[in-house]
Scaffold this motif. Structure first.
Motif, mmCIF file in Angstrom:
data_model
loop_
_atom_site.group_PDB
_atom_site.id
_atom_site.type_symbol
_atom_site.label_atom_id
_atom_site.label_comp_id
_atom_site.label_asym_id
_atom_site.label_seq_id
_atom_site.Cartn_x
_atom_site.Cartn_y
_atom_site.Cartn_z
ATOM 1 N N THR A 11 0.836 -1.200 0.000
ATOM 2 C CA THR A 11 0.000 0.000 0.000
ATOM 3 C C THR A 11 0.872 1.252 0.000
ATOM 4 O OG1 THR A 11 -1.519 -1.230 1.395
ATOM 5 C CG2 THR A 11 -1.910 1.115 1.238
ATOM 6 N N TYR A 12 0.421 2.252 -0.747
ATOM 7 C CA TYR A 12 1.133 3.538 -0.761
ATOM 8 C C TYR A 12 0.188 4.655 -0.365
ATOM 9 C CZ TYR A 12 4.894 1.177 -3.265
ATOM 10 O OH TYR A 12 5.911 0.324 -3.612
ATOM 11 N N GLY A 13 0.776 5.791 0.032
ATOM 12 C CA GLY A 13 -0.032 6.948 0.419
ATOM 13 C C GLY A 13 0.082 8.082 -0.580
ATOM 14 N N LYS A 19 5.610 14.381 3.302
ATOM 15 C CA LYS A 19 5.588 12.986 3.761
ATOM 16 C C LYS A 19 4.398 12.208 3.175
ATOM 17 C CE LYS A 19 3.695 14.319 8.279
ATOM 18 N NZ LYS A 19 3.486 15.738 8.016
ATOM 19 N N PHE A 20 4.511 10.886 3.268
ATOM 20 C CA PHE A 20 3.418 10.049 2.770
ATOM 21 C C PHE A 20 2.311 9.988 3.817
ATOM 22 C CE2 PHE A 20 6.828 8.731 -0.008
ATOM 23 C CZ PHE A 20 6.166 8.650 -1.221
ATOM 24 N N VAL A 21 1.084 10.200 3.374
ATOM 25 C CA VAL A 21 -0.048 10.151 4.319
ATOM 26 C C VAL A 21 -1.166 9.278 3.743
ATOM 27 C CG1 VAL A 21 0.403 12.423 5.339
ATOM 28 C CG2 VAL A 21 -1.085 12.270 3.343
ATOM 29 N N ASP A 22 -1.930 8.678 4.657
ATOM 30 C CA ASP A 22 -3.074 7.851 4.238
ATOM 31 C C ASP A 22 -4.190 8.764 3.737
ATOM 32 O OD1 ASP A 22 -1.706 5.677 5.156
ATOM 33 O OD2 ASP A 22 -2.652 5.698 7.139
ATOM 34 N N LYS A 42 -1.816 -1.113 -3.731
ATOM 35 C CA LYS A 42 -3.015 -0.286 -3.517
ATOM 36 C C LYS A 42 -2.582 1.164 -3.369
ATOM 37 C CE LYS A 42 -5.701 -3.708 -1.038
ATOM 38 N NZ LYS A 42 -6.115 -4.064 0.301
ATOM 39 N N TYR A 43 -3.363 2.051 -3.995
ATOM 40 C CA TYR A 43 -3.069 3.491 -3.943
ATOM 41 C C TYR A 43 -4.292 4.235 -3.426
ATOM 42 C CZ TYR A 43 1.192 2.586 -6.518
ATOM 43 O OH TYR A 43 2.443 2.129 -6.870
ATOM 44 N N GLU A 184 -4.854 7.393 -12.680
ATOM 45 C CA GLU A 184 -5.128 6.276 -11.776
ATOM 46 C C GLU A 184 -4.574 4.946 -12.313
ATOM 47 O OE1 GLU A 184 -7.211 8.326 -13.193
ATOM 48 O OE2 GLU A 184 -9.053 7.404 -13.929
ATOM 49 N N GLN A 185 -4.372 4.880 -13.632
ATOM 50 C CA GLN A 185 -3.840 3.646 -14.233
ATOM 51 C C GLN A 185 -2.349 3.481 -13.944
ATOM 52 O OE1 GLN A 185 -5.473 6.043 -15.789
ATOM 53 N NE2 GLN A 185 -7.220 5.212 -16.910
ATOM 54 N N THR A 186 -1.646 4.593 -13.679
ATOM 55 C CA THR A 186 -0.177 4.538 -13.546
ATOM 56 C C THR A 186 0.336 5.447 -12.415
ATOM 57 O OG1 THR A 186 -0.079 6.257 -15.230
ATOM 58 C CG2 THR A 186 0.310 3.997 -15.980
ATOM 59 N N PRO A 187 0.036 5.056 -11.177
ATOM 60 C CA PRO A 187 0.477 5.905 -10.057
ATOM 61 C C PRO A 187 1.893 5.601 -9.568
ATOM 62 C CG PRO A 187 -0.933 4.123 -9.269
ATOM 63 C CD PRO A 187 -0.815 3.933 -10.747
ATOM 64 N N SER A 188 2.563 4.583 -10.122
ATOM 65 C CA SER A 188 3.743 4.031 -9.444
ATOM 66 C C SER A 188 5.017 4.860 -9.578
ATOM 67 C CB SER A 188 4.012 2.610 -9.955
ATOM 68 O OG SER A 188 2.867 1.825 -9.766
ATOM 69 N N SER A 189 5.318 5.368 -10.792
ATOM 70 C CA SER A 189 6.616 6.063 -10.919
ATOM 71 C C SER A 189 6.607 7.397 -10.180
ATOM 72 C CB SER A 189 7.013 6.249 -12.388
ATOM 73 O OG SER A 189 5.994 6.879 -13.116
ATOM 74 N N ALA A 190 5.442 8.066 -10.109
ATOM 75 C CA ALA A 190 5.375 9.321 -9.339
ATOM 76 C C ALA A 190 5.634 9.027 -7.862
ATOM 77 C CB ALA A 190 4.000 9.967 -9.510
ATOM 78 N N THR A 191 5.102 7.888 -7.399
ATOM 79 C CA THR A 191 5.294 7.511 -5.994
ATOM 80 C C THR A 191 6.756 7.163 -5.720
ATOM 81 O OG1 THR A 191 3.052 6.665 -5.996
ATOM 82 C CG2 THR A 191 4.469 5.927 -4.206
#
Ligand code: NAD
Length: 495
Positions: A11-13, A19-22, A42-43, A184-191
């Motif tokens: 899971t990511y925030g 900082k990362f937040v829920d 999960k994002y 929403e399809q590709t949230p991973s590289s920004a994270t």
């Protein structure tokens, strides 16, 4: 050489205020890989209150950030470039997993180009000079550029890290704070980027909010706490975003869809072998990035005199495109980014056939071997005419529509007979054509004897329903600031 799926947390925030937040409501969505439909992570399914939190952080940070020196801002942009470059393979793997594009492209194009955009804007802001004019012996007119404040940015899924790197660096270089929503399809590289650069900028300068368009994008674009909205995506979404932003009279820039013509004149066939080979490659670029490119050369126009011979070569070359596991370095065309895309493209191929278009190659999904679980479509060539829906509507897949023209006038008529005006290609050895044809095409970028090159220092953007405003190039910085004019009198007596 072959790579494999990278590792993710479960899971990511959101990334807010450093900082990362829920997400406040505690809701998440599952993100899967289009290569094999496996779960990535999960994002946050962010809502208005999450966007407000990010806007609060950005607004709190804007004054201090807007007053930093250009030297300081440039140094931080360069630091980001160094961090991405030092982790190039990790970014490339994450991007391939999330979007489905071949690893050879993420390693050699997406990630290195992203690095270059951070460096380019770091350099631009340092190199800039202002303007002052003496209006008369006692009066000086001085123009000062000021940041807008807080910018809302909304990006698509086709080049996730690169689109982020087209948007963030010019906004930050000019002293703005940003709230950005990835697709929403590709949230991973920004994270991943936020994990790597969490401490580089002061808290609140960059904020990343995940989620869906109507739930997270709309409150961002509608907010009175943003001073500008920069959008890349579909034309119909762009129209909505303009409505939202207009309530606050906020400026917008729009990078939207396209249906780009790629025109081949007969001199191409008489040219030396090397040039002809290059032109064939240029035609086959419709399949680059699975056709999920706003400037995809999705309409091939070929002069009648060379049509049969030229198309024979194009079909032969298209059939030789390697489509296999995107983690394999030999893969040239990967998976479509989502099931929606996969289904939409197949339905367009059907629409084309029903309209009477002839399938010259491809025309179906690719289920061979380990592609069976993913969203793969074979590179497809449809032959028809420009009035067909498949020639007019953006398919956004590895599907090209081809037709012939008699002369220059007809080539231009067909090229400009589209709602869009983003890109175009012109291939010729004729000195007159290579200037006059691009001049007459209504598009923001015309490649002549090349295609799909995106250097940071060449302005990019649309005419007509492809949008307005420009990305890249130093002129882009003016989309993120306003001009203060100071009119100073040195006259001791007269008003
Ligand atoms: P899209 O418009 O569906 O989505 C783009 C972004 O907008 C996503 O982050 C999405 O969540 C968000 N969004 C959707 N509805 C929204 C709403 N009502 N309010 C606020 N935000 C909303 O586009 P897409 O399918 O992600 O991307 C493909 C499109 O992008 C194609 O049309 C392509 O041509 C275009 N594109 C253009 C350029 C360019 O530079 N001109 C570059 C890349 C892609």
């Amino acid at each position: 050489m072959s790579y494999s799926k990278p590792k993710f947390k479960t899971t990511y925030g959101n990334f807010i205020n450093g900082k990362f937040v829920d997400p406040i409501g505690g809701e998440y969505f599952e993100n899967t890989s289009p290569i094999d439909k496996s779960l990535i992570a999960k994002y946050p399914r962010s809502q208005k209150e999450d966007v407000e939190l990010a806007l609060e952080a950005a607004n709190n940070a804007k004054e201090a950030w807007g007053n930093t020196s250009v030297t300081e801002r440039a140094a931080l942009l360069n630091k980001v470039a160094d961090i991405i470059e030092a982790n190039l393979e990790e970014f490339a793997l994450v991007e391939t997993c999330d979007n489905g594009k071949p690893i050879r492209e993420t390693l050699n194009a997406d990630v290195p180009l992203a690095v270059d955009h951070w460096r380019y804007f770091a350099a631009c802001i340092r190199a800039e000079e202002g303007s002052a004019t003496e209006l008369d012996a006692n009066t000086l007119s001085m123009n000062i550029k000021e940041p807008l404040g807080v910018v809302g940015q909304i990006i698509p899924w086709n080049f996730p890290l690169l689109m982020l790197s087209w948007k963030l660096p010019p906004a930050l270089a000019t002293g703005n704070c940003v709230v950005l929503k990835p697709a929403e399809q590709t949230p991973s590289s920004a994270t991943l980027l936020m994990e790597k650069i969490a401490d580089v900028f002061p808290p609140g300068v960059i904020n990343i909010i995940h989620g869906f368009g109507p739930e997270a994008g709309k409150p961002l674009a509608s907010s009175s706490r943003v001073d500008k909205v920069a959008f890349t995506g579909e034309t119909t979404t762009g129209q909505l975003i303009m409505q939202y932003a207009s309530k606050n009279l906020n400026p917008v820039t729009m990078e939207l869809g396209g249906k780009s013509p790629n025109i081949f004149f007969s001199s191409v066939m008489d040219a030396d072998d090397a040039f002809l080979d290059k032109a064939i490659e240029g035609a086959v670029l419709f399949a680059f990035n699975q056709g999920e490119v706003c400037t995809c050369p999705s309409r091939i126009l070929v002069e009648e005199a060379i049509y049969d011979k030229f198309m024979e070569r194009v079909i032969e070359r298209t059939k030789a495109i390697v489509q296999n596991n995107p983690y394999d370095a030999s893969c040239m065309v990967g998976a479509q980014a989502s099931n929606d895309q996969y289904e939409k493209i197949q339905s367009y191929i059907k629409i084309g056939e029903e309209e009477g278009a002839k399938v010259l190659c491809g025309g179906e999904a690719n289920k061979e071997g380990d592609l069976a679980n993913g969203y793969f479509i074979k590179p497809t060539i449809l032959e028809g005419h420009n009035k067909m829906r498949v020639f007019q509507e953006e398919i956004f897949g590895p599907v090209v529509c081809v037709t012939k023209f008699k002369d220059e006038a007809e080539a231009l008529e067909i090229a400009n007979d589209t709602l869009y005006g983003l890109g175009a290609g012109v291939w010729t050895r004729d000195a007159h054509q290579l200037y006059q044809i691009p001049r007459a095409i209504k598009a923001g970028r015309v490649w002549v004897n090349c295609y799909h090159s995106y250097p940071a220092h060449a302005p990019f953007g649309g005419y007509k329903k492809s949008g307005f405003g420009r990305e890249n190039h130093q002129m882009m910085m003016d989309h993120y600031r306003q001009t203060k004019n100071m009119l100073i009198s040195y006259d001791k007596n007269k008003l």
